[in-house]
Scaffold this motif. Structure first.
Motif, PDB file in Angstrom:
ATOM      1  N   THR A  97       0.828  -1.209   0.000  1.00 32.23           N
ATOM      2  CA  THR A  97       0.000   0.000   0.000  1.00 32.23           C
ATOM      3  C   THR A  97       0.859   1.254   0.000  1.00 32.23           C
ATOM      4  O   THR A  97       0.564   2.228  -0.706  1.00 32.23           O
ATOM      5  CB  THR A  97      -0.932   0.007   1.229  1.00 32.23           C
ATOM      6  OG1 THR A  97      -1.750  -1.161   1.208  1.00 32.23           O
ATOM      7  CG2 THR A  97      -1.822   1.237   1.227  1.00 32.23           C
ATOM      8  N   ALA A  98       1.949   1.233   0.772  1.00 29.07           N
ATOM      9  CA  ALA A  98       2.850   2.388   0.830  1.00 29.07           C
ATOM     10  C   ALA A  98       3.507   2.632  -0.525  1.00 29.07           C
ATOM     11  O   ALA A  98       3.663   3.787  -0.957  1.00 29.07           O
ATOM     12  CB  ALA A  98       3.917   2.163   1.903  1.00 29.07           C
ATOM     13  N   GLN A  99       3.886   1.562  -1.223  1.00 30.30           N
ATOM     14  CA  GLN A  99       4.491   1.709  -2.546  1.00 30.30           C
ATOM     15  C   GLN A  99       3.493   2.286  -3.544  1.00 30.30           C
ATOM     16  O   GLN A  99       3.839   3.150  -4.358  1.00 30.30           O
ATOM     17  CB  GLN A  99       5.008   0.353  -3.035  1.00 30.30           C
ATOM     18  CG  GLN A  99       6.238  -0.142  -2.289  1.00 30.30           C
ATOM     19  CD  GLN A  99       6.720  -1.481  -2.807  1.00 30.30           C
ATOM     20  OE1 GLN A  99       6.271  -1.952  -3.849  1.00 30.30           O
ATOM     21  NE2 GLN A  99       7.637  -2.101  -2.078  1.00 30.30           N
ATOM     22  N   ASP A 110       0.887   4.166  -2.813  1.00 29.11           N
ATOM     23  CA  ASP A 110       0.590   5.552  -2.433  1.00 29.11           C
ATOM     24  C   ASP A 110       1.706   6.509  -2.844  1.00 29.11           C
ATOM     25  O   ASP A 110       1.454   7.690  -3.122  1.00 29.11           O
ATOM     26  CB  ASP A 110       0.362   5.648  -0.921  1.00 29.11           C
ATOM     27  CG  ASP A 110      -0.939   4.981  -0.485  1.00 29.11           C
ATOM     28  OD1 ASP A 110      -1.797   4.740  -1.360  1.00 29.11           O
ATOM     29  OD2 ASP A 110      -1.087   4.697   0.717  1.00 29.11           O
ATOM     30  N   SER A 111       2.947   6.007  -2.864  1.00 28.46           N
ATOM     31  CA  SER A 111       4.079   6.871  -3.209  1.00 28.46           C
ATOM     32  C   SER A 111       4.421   6.826  -4.698  1.00 28.46           C
ATOM     33  O   SER A 111       5.357   7.487  -5.143  1.00 28.46           O
ATOM     34  CB  SER A 111       5.313   6.460  -2.398  1.00 28.46           C
ATOM     35  OG  SER A 111       5.697   5.127  -2.706  1.00 28.46           O
ATOM     36  N   CYS A 112       3.654   6.057  -5.461  1.00 30.17           N
ATOM     37  CA  CYS A 112       3.899   5.943  -6.903  1.00 30.17           C
ATOM     38  C   CYS A 112       3.326   7.183  -7.602  1.00 30.17           C
ATOM     39  O   CYS A 112       2.107   7.353  -7.694  1.00 30.17           O
ATOM     40  CB  CYS A 112       3.249   4.666  -7.439  1.00 30.17           C
ATOM     41  SG  CYS A 112       3.530   4.384  -9.197  1.00 30.17           S
ATOM     42  N   ILE A 113       4.206   8.047  -8.096  1.00 31.44           N
ATOM     43  CA  ILE A 113       3.784   9.327  -8.674  1.00 31.44           C
ATOM     44  C   ILE A 113       2.886   9.133  -9.886  1.00 31.44           C
ATOM     45  O   ILE A 113       1.899   9.851 -10.078  1.00 31.44           O
ATOM     46  CB  ILE A 113       5.020  10.161  -9.067  1.00 31.44           C
ATOM     47  CG1 ILE A 113       5.881  10.431  -7.835  1.00 31.44           C
ATOM     48  CG2 ILE A 113       4.594  11.480  -9.715  1.00 31.44           C
ATOM     49  CD1 ILE A 113       7.176  11.149  -8.157  1.00 31.44           C
ATOM     50  N   HIS A 153       1.073   6.473 -10.668  1.00 34.54           N
ATOM     51  CA  HIS A 153       0.272   5.257 -10.495  1.00 34.54           C
ATOM     52  C   HIS A 153      -0.982   5.289 -11.369  1.00 34.54           C
ATOM     53  O   HIS A 153      -1.850   6.135 -11.219  1.00 34.54           O
ATOM     54  CB  HIS A 153      -0.140   5.089  -9.031  1.00 34.54           C
ATOM     55  CG  HIS A 153      -0.844   3.788  -8.774  1.00 34.54           C
ATOM     56  ND1 HIS A 153      -0.214   2.575  -8.898  1.00 34.54           N
ATOM     57  CD2 HIS A 153      -2.124   3.513  -8.426  1.00 34.54           C
ATOM     58  CE1 HIS A 153      -1.063   1.608  -8.621  1.00 34.54           C
ATOM     59  NE2 HIS A 153      -2.236   2.151  -8.340  1.00 34.54           N
ATOM     60  N   ASP A 210       9.434  -4.323  -6.467  1.00 29.45           N
ATOM     61  CA  ASP A 210       8.766  -3.141  -5.936  1.00 29.45           C
ATOM     62  C   ASP A 210       7.808  -2.585  -6.984  1.00 29.45           C
ATOM     63  O   ASP A 210       8.085  -2.622  -8.188  1.00 29.45           O
ATOM     64  CB  ASP A 210       9.786  -2.069  -5.554  1.00 29.45           C
ATOM     65  CG  ASP A 210      10.614  -2.469  -4.343  1.00 29.45           C
ATOM     66  OD1 ASP A 210      10.185  -3.394  -3.627  1.00 29.45           O
ATOM     67  OD2 ASP A 210      11.678  -1.866  -4.123  1.00 29.45           O
ATOM     68  N   TYR A 251       6.047   0.019  -9.288  1.00 30.52           N
ATOM     69  CA  TYR A 251       6.431   1.294  -9.905  1.00 30.52           C
ATOM     70  C   TYR A 251       5.712   1.436 -11.236  1.00 30.52           C
ATOM     71  O   TYR A 251       5.686   0.516 -12.050  1.00 30.52           O
ATOM     72  CB  TYR A 251       7.947   1.351 -10.129  1.00 30.52           C
ATOM     73  CG  TYR A 251       8.394   2.570 -10.899  1.00 30.52           C
ATOM     74  CD1 TYR A 251       8.460   3.818 -10.279  1.00 30.52           C
ATOM     75  CD2 TYR A 251       8.739   2.474 -12.249  1.00 30.52           C
ATOM     76  CE1 TYR A 251       8.863   4.942 -10.984  1.00 30.52           C
ATOM     77  CE2 TYR A 251       9.140   3.592 -12.957  1.00 30.52           C
ATOM     78  CZ  TYR A 251       9.204   4.827 -12.324  1.00 30.52           C
ATOM     79  OH  TYR A 251       9.591   5.940 -13.021  1.00 30.52           O
TER      80      TYR A 251
END
Length: 253
Positions: free
Chosen positions: A213-215, A217-220, A222, A233, A235
């Motif tokens: 979930t953190a990955q 949420d941080s995927c610009i 996405h 990971d 991306y």
């Protein structure tokens, strides 16, 4: 199984009383190493905690033999000594010792301790009723359950349930059902007790889902609907951003 009068011996334990003293086993070198070893590039993961939640996960997935092998090889159990001892006492209907163990756990809040004691006393009371030992059941309800700070409604509901079982002639419970009820009580007890005494259910799965979930949420960029893989990971590249829009043309007549 102890008779009703012997089981009534639990009444001598006060809510804040002390537990029977147990001798601590001398820790072997493997246990000492596991307690201090750290894992990961940043050395943030305690090895014994990591192995413990892996063993828990193996058990939950049904890989009992693999879990046992890992416990044996690592010298780490997914259940703490307190949890193992409590399990043994509850399943064997040793209510006096069960309450002693709960009273001896130092890091419990009074609310949690009272709730845990309520579960044990409730099971003891039910088994007294099942044997037809109404006087012991009533004594437990009045002298031990009522003083617990678990809420008056909870105590009243237990008393009402006890009366209903007697009136409907359903208080008698067969041995197999008694064993199943003890196991259910134990599960509820384990949910109440804090780490490291017990582990929250599905701890490893929780960590993995949190990381995924953190990955995301941080995927610009996405914008992917493909399945997430644990092998890499997450991306999304810029090439996955739509560069054209499709509009429906409205035909005018």
């Amino acid at each position: 199984m102890a008779n009703g009068r012997e089981e009534l011996g639990i009444l001598k334990y006060e809510t804040g009383g002390s537990s029977p003293k147990h001798h601590k086993n001398q820790r072997d070198p493997t246990s000492m190493e596991n307690a201090t070893a750290m894992l990961g590039p940043k050395r943030l993961i305690k090895k014994h905690e990591f192995v413990r939640i892996i063993i828990q996960c193996l058990h939950s997935l049904g890989y009992k033999n693999s879990a046992s092998c890992l416990e044996s090889e690592s010298g780490i159990s997914h259940k703490s000594p307190e949890s193992k001892l409590l399990e043994m006492q509850v399943l064997n209907a040793n209510w006096e010792d069960s309450i002693g163990i709960l009273n001896g756990i130092e890091d419990l809040t009074e609310e949690t301790r009272a709730s845990a004691l309520f579960l044990v006393l409730q099971q003891c009371l039910l088994e007294c009723l099942s044997r037809g030992d109404d006087s012991s059941a009533l004594a437990i309800l009045r002298k031990r359950v009522s003083p617990l700070k678990v809420g008056r409604e909870k105590v009243h509901n237990l008393a009402a349930g006890m009366l209903s079982l007697k009136e409907m002639g359903m208080a008698k419970i067969d041995d197999s059902s008694i064993c199943e009820l003890r196991r259910k009580s134990l599960v509820e007890l384990e949910k109440l007790l804090p780490p490291p005494i017990t582990l929250p259910e599905g701890r490893l799965e929780h960590f993995v889902e949190t990381a995924i979930t953190a990955q995301m949420d941080s995927c610009i960029y996405h914008n992917s609907f493909r399945e997430i893989s644990l092998y890499e990971d997450h991306y999304c590249g810029r090439d996955q951003i739509p560069t054209q829009t499709v509009q429906d043309k409205i035909m005018e007549v």
